[in-house]
Scaffold this motif. Structure first.
Motif, PDB file in Angstrom:
ATOM      1  N   SER A  16       0.838  -1.199   0.000  1.00  0.00           N
ATOM      2  CA  SER A  16       0.000   0.000   0.000  1.00  0.00           C
ATOM      3  C   SER A  16       0.871   1.245   0.000  1.00  0.00           C
ATOM      4  O   SER A  16       2.029   1.214   0.423  1.00  0.00           O
ATOM      5  CB  SER A  16      -0.932   0.017   1.219  1.00  0.00           C
ATOM      6  OG  SER A  16      -0.172   0.074   2.409  1.00  0.00           O
ATOM      7  N   LYS A  17       0.286   2.323  -0.489  1.00  0.00           N
ATOM      8  CA  LYS A  17       0.984   3.607  -0.491  1.00  0.00           C
ATOM      9  C   LYS A  17      -0.059   4.713  -0.370  1.00  0.00           C
ATOM     10  O   LYS A  17      -1.041   4.723  -1.099  1.00  0.00           O
ATOM     11  CB  LYS A  17       1.768   3.792  -1.781  1.00  0.00           C
ATOM     12  CG  LYS A  17       2.519   5.110  -1.842  1.00  0.00           C
ATOM     13  CD  LYS A  17       3.267   5.252  -3.136  1.00  0.00           C
ATOM     14  CE  LYS A  17       3.914   6.625  -3.196  1.00  0.00           C
ATOM     15  NZ  LYS A  17       4.515   6.859  -4.511  1.00  0.00           N
ATOM     16  N   PHE A  18       0.193   5.616   0.552  1.00  0.00           N
ATOM     17  CA  PHE A  18      -0.695   6.752   0.742  1.00  0.00           C
ATOM     18  C   PHE A  18       0.149   8.020   0.805  1.00  0.00           C
ATOM     19  O   PHE A  18       1.221   8.028   1.399  1.00  0.00           O
ATOM     20  CB  PHE A  18      -1.523   6.585   2.025  1.00  0.00           C
ATOM     21  CG  PHE A  18      -2.468   5.426   1.939  1.00  0.00           C
ATOM     22  CD1 PHE A  18      -3.706   5.573   1.349  1.00  0.00           C
ATOM     23  CD2 PHE A  18      -2.104   4.184   2.417  1.00  0.00           C
ATOM     24  CE1 PHE A  18      -4.573   4.509   1.246  1.00  0.00           C
ATOM     25  CE2 PHE A  18      -2.960   3.107   2.320  1.00  0.00           C
ATOM     26  CZ  PHE A  18      -4.202   3.272   1.732  1.00  0.00           C
ATOM     27  N   SER A  19      -0.327   9.069   0.158  1.00  0.00           N
ATOM     28  CA  SER A  19       0.427  10.311   0.058  1.00  0.00           C
ATOM     29  C   SER A  19      -0.539  11.486   0.074  1.00  0.00           C
ATOM     30  O   SER A  19      -1.690  11.358  -0.347  1.00  0.00           O
ATOM     31  CB  SER A  19       1.216  10.307  -1.258  1.00  0.00           C
ATOM     32  OG  SER A  19       1.738  11.575  -1.539  1.00  0.00           O
ATOM     33  N   MET A  20      -0.041  12.615   0.512  1.00  0.00           N
ATOM     34  CA  MET A  20      -0.858  13.830   0.484  1.00  0.00           C
ATOM     35  C   MET A  20      -1.062  14.322  -0.941  1.00  0.00           C
ATOM     36  O   MET A  20      -2.025  15.018  -1.226  1.00  0.00           O
ATOM     37  CB  MET A  20      -0.185  14.938   1.298  1.00  0.00           C
ATOM     38  CG  MET A  20      -0.173  14.685   2.775  1.00  0.00           C
ATOM     39  SD  MET A  20       0.766  15.903   3.736  1.00  0.00           S
ATOM     40  CE  MET A  20       0.342  17.435   2.974  1.00  0.00           C
ATOM     41  N   TYR A  21      -0.170  13.929  -1.839  1.00  0.00           N
ATOM     42  CA  TYR A  21      -0.163  14.500  -3.188  1.00  0.00           C
ATOM     43  C   TYR A  21      -0.771  13.595  -4.251  1.00  0.00           C
ATOM     44  O   TYR A  21      -1.147  14.064  -5.309  1.00  0.00           O
ATOM     45  CB  TYR A  21       1.270  14.865  -3.580  1.00  0.00           C
ATOM     46  CG  TYR A  21       1.914  15.759  -2.557  1.00  0.00           C
ATOM     47  CD1 TYR A  21       1.518  17.086  -2.414  1.00  0.00           C
ATOM     48  CD2 TYR A  21       2.881  15.261  -1.694  1.00  0.00           C
ATOM     49  CE1 TYR A  21       2.092  17.902  -1.452  1.00  0.00           C
ATOM     50  CE2 TYR A  21       3.461  16.079  -0.736  1.00  0.00           C
ATOM     51  CZ  TYR A  21       3.068  17.392  -0.615  1.00  0.00           C
ATOM     52  OH  TYR A  21       3.626  18.193   0.338  1.00  0.00           O
ATOM     53  N   ASP A  22      -0.826  12.304  -3.996  1.00  0.00           N
ATOM     54  CA  ASP A  22      -1.345  11.337  -4.968  1.00  0.00           C
ATOM     55  C   ASP A  22      -2.468  10.522  -4.348  1.00  0.00           C
ATOM     56  O   ASP A  22      -2.628  10.502  -3.125  1.00  0.00           O
ATOM     57  CB  ASP A  22      -0.243  10.364  -5.409  1.00  0.00           C
ATOM     58  CG  ASP A  22       0.869  11.053  -6.173  1.00  0.00           C
ATOM     59  OD1 ASP A  22       0.563  11.987  -6.940  1.00  0.00           O
ATOM     60  OD2 ASP A  22       2.031  10.648  -5.999  1.00  0.00           O
ATOM     61  N   ASP A  23      -3.207   9.830  -5.207  1.00  0.00           N
ATOM     62  CA  ASP A  23      -4.208   8.891  -4.717  1.00  0.00           C
ATOM     63  C   ASP A  23      -3.512   7.766  -3.965  1.00  0.00           C
ATOM     64  O   ASP A  23      -2.420   7.339  -4.336  1.00  0.00           O
ATOM     65  CB  ASP A  23      -4.997   8.282  -5.879  1.00  0.00           C
ATOM     66  CG  ASP A  23      -5.872   9.309  -6.580  1.00  0.00           C
ATOM     67  OD1 ASP A  23      -6.000  10.432  -6.068  1.00  0.00           O
ATOM     68  OD2 ASP A  23      -6.426   8.968  -7.636  1.00  0.00           O
ATOM     69  N   GLY A  24      -4.154   7.276  -2.920  1.00  0.00           N
ATOM     70  CA  GLY A  24      -3.616   6.137  -2.197  1.00  0.00           C
ATOM     71  C   GLY A  24      -4.063   4.853  -2.865  1.00  0.00           C
ATOM     72  O   GLY A  24      -5.057   4.819  -3.592  1.00  0.00           O
ATOM     73  N   PHE A  25      -3.296   3.783  -2.640  1.00  0.00           N
ATOM     74  CA  PHE A  25      -3.706   2.499  -3.193  1.00  0.00           C
ATOM     75  C   PHE A  25      -3.340   1.363  -2.261  1.00  0.00           C
ATOM     76  O   PHE A  25      -2.436   1.471  -1.437  1.00  0.00           O
ATOM     77  CB  PHE A  25      -3.114   2.261  -4.590  1.00  0.00           C
ATOM     78  CG  PHE A  25      -1.618   2.061  -4.614  1.00  0.00           C
ATOM     79  CD1 PHE A  25      -1.053   0.830  -4.305  1.00  0.00           C
ATOM     80  CD2 PHE A  25      -0.786   3.101  -4.974  1.00  0.00           C
ATOM     81  CE1 PHE A  25       0.320   0.646  -4.342  1.00  0.00           C
ATOM     82  CE2 PHE A  25       0.582   2.930  -5.019  1.00  0.00           C
ATOM     83  CZ  PHE A  25       1.141   1.696  -4.689  1.00  0.00           C
ATOM     84  N   ILE A  26      -4.080   0.280  -2.406  1.00  0.00           N
ATOM     85  CA  ILE A  26      -3.806  -0.977  -1.734  1.00  0.00           C
ATOM     86  C   ILE A  26      -3.832  -2.046  -2.810  1.00  0.00           C
ATOM     87  O   ILE A  26      -4.806  -2.159  -3.559  1.00  0.00           O
ATOM     88  CB  ILE A  26      -4.854  -1.295  -0.644  1.00  0.00           C
ATOM     89  CG1 ILE A  26      -4.810  -0.236   0.459  1.00  0.00           C
ATOM     90  CG2 ILE A  26      -4.637  -2.693  -0.077  1.00  0.00           C
ATOM     91  CD1 ILE A  26      -5.904  -0.372   1.496  1.00  0.00           C
TER      92      ILE A  26
END
Length: 85
Positions: free
Chosen positions: A28-38
């Motif tokens: 998973s990756k979550f960021s203030m600038y991009d959409d998050g994904f799992i």
């Protein structure tokens, strides 16, 4: 407990037992600038296969959709196994 923490806790309560039964891995990756994904994979190494991908702007919604996807995936597996029996 805030909404984000509750969504994450509920996701992992559902995901962990299913992951143990079916040899699943999570990225998973979550960021203030991009959409998050799992992304959830079955297997390891070069034999792994992506079975679920959820991408959302809202992190809470991403965890909720991923939880529903994991539950739906396992139910589909059970139905396939019952049909094969």
């Amino acid at each position: 407990m805030d909404e984000y923490a509750e969504a994450v806790r509920r996701f992992y309560e559902v995901y962990r037992p299913i992951a143990r039964r079916h040899n699943l891995r999570l990225h998973s990756k979550f960021s203030m600038y991009d959409d998050g994904f799992i992304k959830i994979f079955q297997g390891e190494g070069q034999d792994k296969k992506q079975i679920i991908k959820v991408e959302e702007k809202d992190d809470v919604l991403c965890y909720r959709r991923a939880m529903d996807a994991v539950i739906g995936w396992e139910e589909g597996r059970r139905k396939e196994q019952q049909a094969a029996s």
